[in-house]
Design a protein around this motif. Structure first.
Motif, PDB file in Angstrom:
ATOM      1  N   GLN A 164       5.262   7.080   9.638  1.00 32.57           N
ATOM      2  CA  GLN A 164       6.063   8.303   8.991  1.00 32.57           C
ATOM      3  C   GLN A 164       6.207   8.711   7.188  1.00 32.57           C
ATOM      4  O   GLN A 164       6.494   9.343   6.570  1.00 32.57           O
ATOM      5  N   THR A 174       0.638  -1.255  -0.496  1.00 35.48           N
ATOM      6  CA  THR A 174       0.444  -0.197  -0.105  1.00 35.48           C
ATOM      7  C   THR A 174       0.562   1.320  -0.130  1.00 35.48           C
ATOM      8  O   THR A 174       1.857   1.397   0.703  1.00 35.48           O
ATOM      9  N   GLY A 202       6.288   5.367   4.964  1.00 31.05           N
ATOM     10  CA  GLY A 202       5.866   4.363   4.863  1.00 31.05           C
ATOM     11  C   GLY A 202       6.900   3.403   4.140  1.00 31.05           C
ATOM     12  O   GLY A 202       7.522   3.146   4.499  1.00 31.05           O
ATOM     13  N   LEU A 208      -4.561   8.031   5.152  1.00 32.62           N
ATOM     14  CA  LEU A 208      -4.755   7.662   6.472  1.00 32.62           C
ATOM     15  C   LEU A 208      -4.151   7.149   7.654  1.00 32.62           C
ATOM     16  O   LEU A 208      -2.266   6.834   6.743  1.00 32.62           O
ATOM     17  N   GLN A 268      -8.572   9.177  -1.976  1.00 31.57           N
ATOM     18  CA  GLN A 268      -8.700   9.752  -0.884  1.00 31.57           C
ATOM     19  C   GLN A 268      -9.796  10.889  -1.397  1.00 31.57           C
ATOM     20  O   GLN A 268      -9.372  11.585  -1.940  1.00 31.57           O
ATOM     21  N   GLY A 276       3.528   0.474   5.469  1.00 33.28           N
ATOM     22  CA  GLY A 276       4.308   1.140   5.870  1.00 33.28           C
ATOM     23  C   GLY A 276       4.336   1.989   6.505  1.00 33.28           C
ATOM     24  O   GLY A 276       3.358   1.825   7.503  1.00 33.28           O
ATOM     25  N   ILE A 334      -5.921   3.317  -1.830  1.00 35.03           N
ATOM     26  CA  ILE A 334      -6.606   3.806  -1.124  1.00 35.03           C
ATOM     27  C   ILE A 334      -7.421   5.092  -2.025  1.00 35.03           C
ATOM     28  O   ILE A 334      -6.660   6.325  -1.227  1.00 35.03           O
TER      29      ILE A 334
HETATM   30  N1  SAM Z   1       3.574  10.197   4.916  1.00 35.86           N
HETATM   31  C1  SAM Z   1       3.729   8.832   4.460  1.00 35.86           C
HETATM   32  C2  SAM Z   1       3.811   8.249   3.134  1.00 35.86           C
HETATM   33  O1  SAM Z   1       3.842   9.152   2.472  1.00 35.86           O
HETATM   34  O2  SAM Z   1       4.052   7.440   2.655  1.00 35.86           O
HETATM   35  C3  SAM Z   1       2.578   8.133   5.358  1.00 35.86           C
HETATM   36  C4  SAM Z   1       2.443   6.967   5.600  1.00 35.86           C
HETATM   37  S1  SAM Z   1       0.857   6.871   6.433  1.00 35.86           S
HETATM   38  C5  SAM Z   1       0.437   7.721   7.855  1.00 35.86           C
HETATM   39  C6  SAM Z   1       0.755   4.952   6.642  1.00 35.86           C
HETATM   40  C7  SAM Z   1       1.071   3.473   6.127  1.00 35.86           C
HETATM   41  O3  SAM Z   1      -0.915   3.702   5.758  1.00 35.86           O
HETATM   42  C8  SAM Z   1       1.486   3.396   4.260  1.00 35.86           C
HETATM   43  O4  SAM Z   1       2.068   3.475   4.412  1.00 35.86           O
HETATM   44  C9  SAM Z   1       0.222   3.371   3.971  1.00 35.86           C
HETATM   45  O5  SAM Z   1       1.001   1.833   4.432  1.00 35.86           O
HETATM   46  C10 SAM Z   1      -0.820   3.351   4.909  1.00 35.86           C
HETATM   47  N2  SAM Z   1      -1.734   4.454   3.930  1.00 35.86           N
HETATM   48  C11 SAM Z   1      -1.915   5.307   4.446  1.00 35.86           C
HETATM   49  N3  SAM Z   1      -3.028   6.316   3.824  1.00 35.86           N
HETATM   50  C12 SAM Z   1      -3.342   5.156   2.267  1.00 35.86           C
HETATM   51  C13 SAM Z   1      -3.850   5.522   0.959  1.00 35.86           C
HETATM   52  N4  SAM Z   1      -4.678   6.646   0.874  1.00 35.86           N
HETATM   53  N5  SAM Z   1      -3.329   4.737   0.191  1.00 35.86           N
HETATM   54  C14 SAM Z   1      -2.958   3.300   0.460  1.00 35.86           C
HETATM   55  N6  SAM Z   1      -1.945   3.244   1.518  1.00 35.86           N
HETATM   56  C15 SAM Z   1      -2.426   4.123   2.325  1.00 35.86           C
END
Ligand code: SAM
Length: 289
Positions: free
Chosen positions: A243, A217, A245, A269, A262, A240, A260
């Motif tokens: 912070q 993801t 990913g 998320l 948004q 991921g 996903i």
């Molecule tokens: N700044 C980070 C980045 O750019 O990857 C954000 C990390 S997010 C808070 C933590 C993890 O949640 C991501 O690495 C991914 O696995 C998942 N995640 C959060 N939102 C997502 C989305 N819209 N699509 C896919 N994965 C998402």
């Protein structure tokens, strides 16, 4: 993993030597000090033990066959005639666990909070080897790249349990699954979902022999998360770090990177929320009311 990697096992009931019952009122008692020390990872690692708060969760652990070493119960609640607590004490003693009848001060000191639960269990921890993880077609497991937040990990374990995921694999430097905040957030699912710890290199080696699909993801994923056919293959969902990913190396180990979609202003998320969305999508065909 070594000593604490084993199959769930129940201490051998009638054959186990019965545990001892002690009454402790002072927080400076050495037994209390040892139990309190389990708030620190170093002591959990040294002893292979961890804390579980609340009678329901302690009973869940016993039911699941995890080894209860010590049960700390509120002396006041026992004296107040709590049937369920009295039964739990006899059960614990029967399984060979020691029981501490504790003053309110002792329970507060162990739980490090006011109004603690009337029972706290000290359990032997269990981890599963990566080589033991089996994911059949249509089934799902979760891998987490350097998850740092105990609440996120606990929530993910709870959601993995609720969706029938086969395991949660902690890749690289992750928060301790047996930290008290993590265990609290699992609401008992710590006893239900196999947890694996793997170094990056170990994970990559396992990955090379994995016949299923690794669905990463990623905020830059080009594929909609609903597109893969999760019912067909064995799926490992790879999530991921909060912070950063997925690292480039871990993203490179994935068969597909999904996103996903948004709306709104949020960059991404929360990790546990994203894992929940992914798990329910991947298990959609398998779950019904
Ligand atoms: N700044 C980070 C980045 O750019 O990857 C954000 C990390 S997010 C808070 C933590 C993890 O949640 C991501 O690495 C991914 O696995 C998942 N995640 C959060 N939102 C997502 C989305 N819209 N699509 C896919 N994965 C998402």
């Amino acid at each position: 993993m070594t000593d604490d990697t084993m199959k769930p096992r129940r201490p051998s009931g009638p054959l186990a030597a019965p545990g001892r019952i002690k009454e402790i009122a002072s927080v400076s008692n050495p037994i209390v000090k040892d139990i309190r020390a389990l708030a620190q990872k170093r002591h959990r690692d040294e002893t292979g033990l961890f804390l579980v708060e609340g009678l329901k969760l302690v009973l869940d652990g016993i039911e699941a066959g995890w080894e209860l070493k010590t049960l700390v119960v509120s002396k006041a609640a026992l004296q107040g005639g709590s049937d369920i607590l009295t039964r739990a004490v006899s059960r614990a003693v029967g399984f060979g666990a020691d029981v501490v009848e504790a003053s309110a001060k002792v329970l507060e000191a162990i739980a490090r909070r006011d109004n603690p639960q009337s029972a706290i269990g000290v359990f032997k921890r269990q981890l599963t080897l990566l080589a033991r993880v089996r994911i059949e077609p249509g089934e799902v497991a979760v891998a987490l790249d350097r998850v740092r937040d105990p609440g996120n990990l606990g929530t993910i374990l709870r959601t993995a349990d609720a969706t029938g995921a086969k395991a949660v694999v902690l890749v690289g430097d992750c928060v301790d699954p047996f930290a008290i905040e993590t265990v609290r957030a699992t609401m008992g699912s710590i006893f239900a979902v196999p947890v694996v710890k793997a170094r990056e290199a170990e994970f990559l080696e396992w990955r090379s022999g994995f016949a299923g699909t690794i669905v990463g993801t990623h905020m830059a994923g080009a594929v909609d998360f609903r597109e893969p056919d999760y019912a067909k293959a064995a799926t490992l969902l790879f999530m991921g770090n909060e912070q950063a990913g997925l690292s480039d190396q871990m993203a490179g180990a994935c068969d597909v990177l999904v996103r996903i979609p948004q709306a709104g202003r949020a960059d991404s998320l929360n990790l546990a929320v994203a894992t929940g969305v992914m798990l329910f999508e991947a298990r959609r065909g398998a779950l019904s009311l």
